[in-house]
Structure formats: structure tokens, C-alpha cells
Motif scaffolding. Structure first.
Motif, PDB file in Angstrom:
ATOM      1  N   SER A   1      -7.053   0.722  -0.372  1.00 27.23           N
ATOM      2  CA  SER A   1      -5.909   0.168   0.364  1.00 27.23           C
ATOM      3  C   SER A   1      -6.283  -1.100   1.119  1.00 27.23           C
ATOM      4  O   SER A   1      -5.489  -2.040   1.213  1.00 27.23           O
TER       5      SER A   1
ATOM      6  N   VAL B   1      -6.099  -4.353  -1.095  1.00 29.14           N
ATOM      7  CA  VAL B   1      -4.864  -4.727  -1.778  1.00 29.14           C
ATOM      8  C   VAL B   1      -4.435  -6.138  -1.377  1.00 29.14           C
ATOM      9  O   VAL B   1      -4.364  -6.470  -0.189  1.00 29.14           O
TER      10      VAL B   1
ATOM     11  N   ARG C   1       0.905   4.101  -2.745  1.00 28.38           N
ATOM     12  CA  ARG C   1       0.505   5.449  -2.299  1.00 28.38           C
ATOM     13  C   ARG C   1       1.220   6.532  -3.096  1.00 28.38           C
ATOM     14  O   ARG C   1       0.643   7.579  -3.410  1.00 28.38           O
TER      15      ARG C   1
ATOM     16  N   LYS D   1      -8.634   4.981   1.056  1.00 29.28           N
ATOM     17  CA  LYS D   1      -8.649   4.098   2.224  1.00 29.28           C
ATOM     18  C   LYS D   1      -9.283   2.753   1.891  1.00 29.28           C
ATOM     19  O   LYS D   1      -8.764   1.696   2.258  1.00 29.28           O
TER      20      LYS D   1
ATOM     21  N   VAL E   1       0.837  -1.203   0.000  1.00 34.52           N
ATOM     22  CA  VAL E   1       0.000   0.000   0.000  1.00 34.52           C
ATOM     23  C   VAL E   1       0.871   1.252   0.000  1.00 34.52           C
ATOM     24  O   VAL E   1       0.591   2.220  -0.723  1.00 34.52           O
TER      25      VAL E   1
END
Length: 227
Positions: free
Chosen positions: A104, A107, A89, A101, A85
Motif C-alpha cells: 500500500s 502505490v 484493498r 501494508k 489503496v
């Protein structure tokens, strides 16, 4: 733009969904055949959504391992998702906070590979959300099917389904260790460490310590390369 990126991600998630569904069916069967109820198996997939960690957790539960060891084992196995993540990012750019969010949280190794291989420098969070929700829905649906029909699916057949998870990991691992010597060292140390610790420690602590040893070895190699 959001819907276009989301739909593109959902379409490109199709191969992952095809791979996830039978593996999740196998997980559902094995979970029910190893002391979990159908509801517990589905809830684990809903809340954890981590194939390898879920198989490990079910095996440790069946072996009567201490709950603390199970929690730590799953934690360290899933710690790699944080690194994934953080890596993505930097490629998100400016995105809505809520979408980032949720993306993430979805993932996994496979969805990360799709996003990381995207030709664009900036990966839209909506794209990753489409990929993640597609994979997530296939995993939860497969777990539900496997757990609800566990009585009619032989354990040997469920075991064949679960082999697919390891095949997917091998497919992801081999290119990595061919491109990166530190990754090869980390994988080798973790493998050898797990084999050596197996007769000395319980399954849970063996996995935890082998994972830490592999991560440290790989990290040291990366640090040495940068010097």
C-alpha cells in the motif's frame, strides 16, 4: 506462489521503471538547483515517493512559500493515493498483513493502473509489491543520479526530463475523463480554479484550494449519478 506473484509484478513494472528513471533524474537536478542538497533530494524520494508532489514541493520551497502551505499542498495532492489503496484493498483477498501494508505504501498512479487493469478479480499483494518495489527503486536511483550529477546537467535538460511526468499524467487522465464525466468535471474545476486563484493567492494555497474544489465537484457529480 508468493515469489511467482512478486516476480511477475517486478517484470510488469519494467515500463514504469523506464518512464520513472529519467523523470527522477530531472527531479534530482531541479531539487539541487533549487536549494536542496543531494542528500535531501534523495531522502525526499525515499520517504515521499510521489513524483508530482515532489516537483510541486521543490517549486514551493524555491519560491519561499510557508512550510504549512507546502505540507498541505503535498498532503492534498497525495490524498488520492488513499482512495487508490482502498480501491485495491477490495481486490487483495486474504493476504499477509505486512505485505499488504508495504504494498500500500508503494502505490502510485502508474502502479495502481497496472494493478487495476489486471484481469484477475483478486490481485495478489505480492504482485503489487513487485510492481511497487520496481517503480520505487527506479525513482530513488534516478533521483540519486540526478542530484549527484546536477552540476553537469543543464537546467534546460532537466526540465525536459520533468515534462515526462506530465506526459504520464496526461496519458492516465485522458482515458479516465473519456470514461467518466465526474472525473472530467473534477479535472476541469481544479484546472480553472488553479488558474483563477493564481493571481489572488500564493502558489501553495492555490493548489490546496483548487484540489479541494475539484474533489468536491467530482464527488457531487458521482453522488448525483447514484440518485
Amino acid at each position: 506462489m508468493f515469489m511467482q506473484d512478486f516476480q511477475r509484478g517486478a517484470r510488469e513494472a519494467a515500463p514504469v521503471m523506464v518512464g520513472y528513471f529519467p523523470i527522477a533524474v530531472g527531479f534530482g537536478v531541479l531539487a539541487v538547483q533549487n536549494q536542496l542538497s543531494a542528500a535531501e533530494a534523495v531522502m525526499m524520494s525515499v520517504t515521499v515517493f510521489a513524483g508530482a508532489a515532489q516537483f510541486v514541493a521543490v517549486g514551493l520551497i524555491a519560491a519561499g512559500v510557508d512550510p504549512l502551505q507546502i505540507v498541505l499542498g503535498v498532503f492534498f495532492l497525495n490524498l488520492r493515493h488513499l482512495i487508490m489503496v482502498l480501491s485495491l484493498r477490495n481486490r487483495f483477498g486474504e493476504q499477509p498483513g505486512a505485505v499488504m501494508k508495504l504494498s500500500s505504501l508503494l502505490v502510485t498512479d502508474e502502479t495502481f493502473s497496472l494493478a487495476a487493469s489486471a484481469p484477475s478479480i483478486n490481485v495478489p499483494a505480492a504482485y503489487l509489491l513487485g510492481v511497487g518495489l520496481g517503480a520505487y527503486s527506479a525513482w530513488v536511483a534516478g533521483t540519486a543520479v540526478g542530484s549527484w550529477f546536477a552540476a553537469g546537467i543543464p537546467a534546460s535538460l532537466a526540465g525536459l526530463f520533468s515534462i515526462g511526468l506530465y506526459a504520464m499524467f496526461v496519458a492516465l487522465l485522458v482515458p479516465q475523463i473519456r470514461r467518466s464525466f465526474p472525473a472530467a468535471v473534477a479535472a476541469l474545476v481544479a484546472m480553472v480554479g488553479s488558474s483563477l486563484m493564481q493571481p489572488l493567492l500564493s502558489a501553495g494555497w492555490g493548489i490546496v484550494l483548487a484540489t479541494i474544489a475539484g474533489a468536491i465537484a467530482g464527488g457531487l457529480m458521482v453522488a448525483e449519478k447514484k440518485q
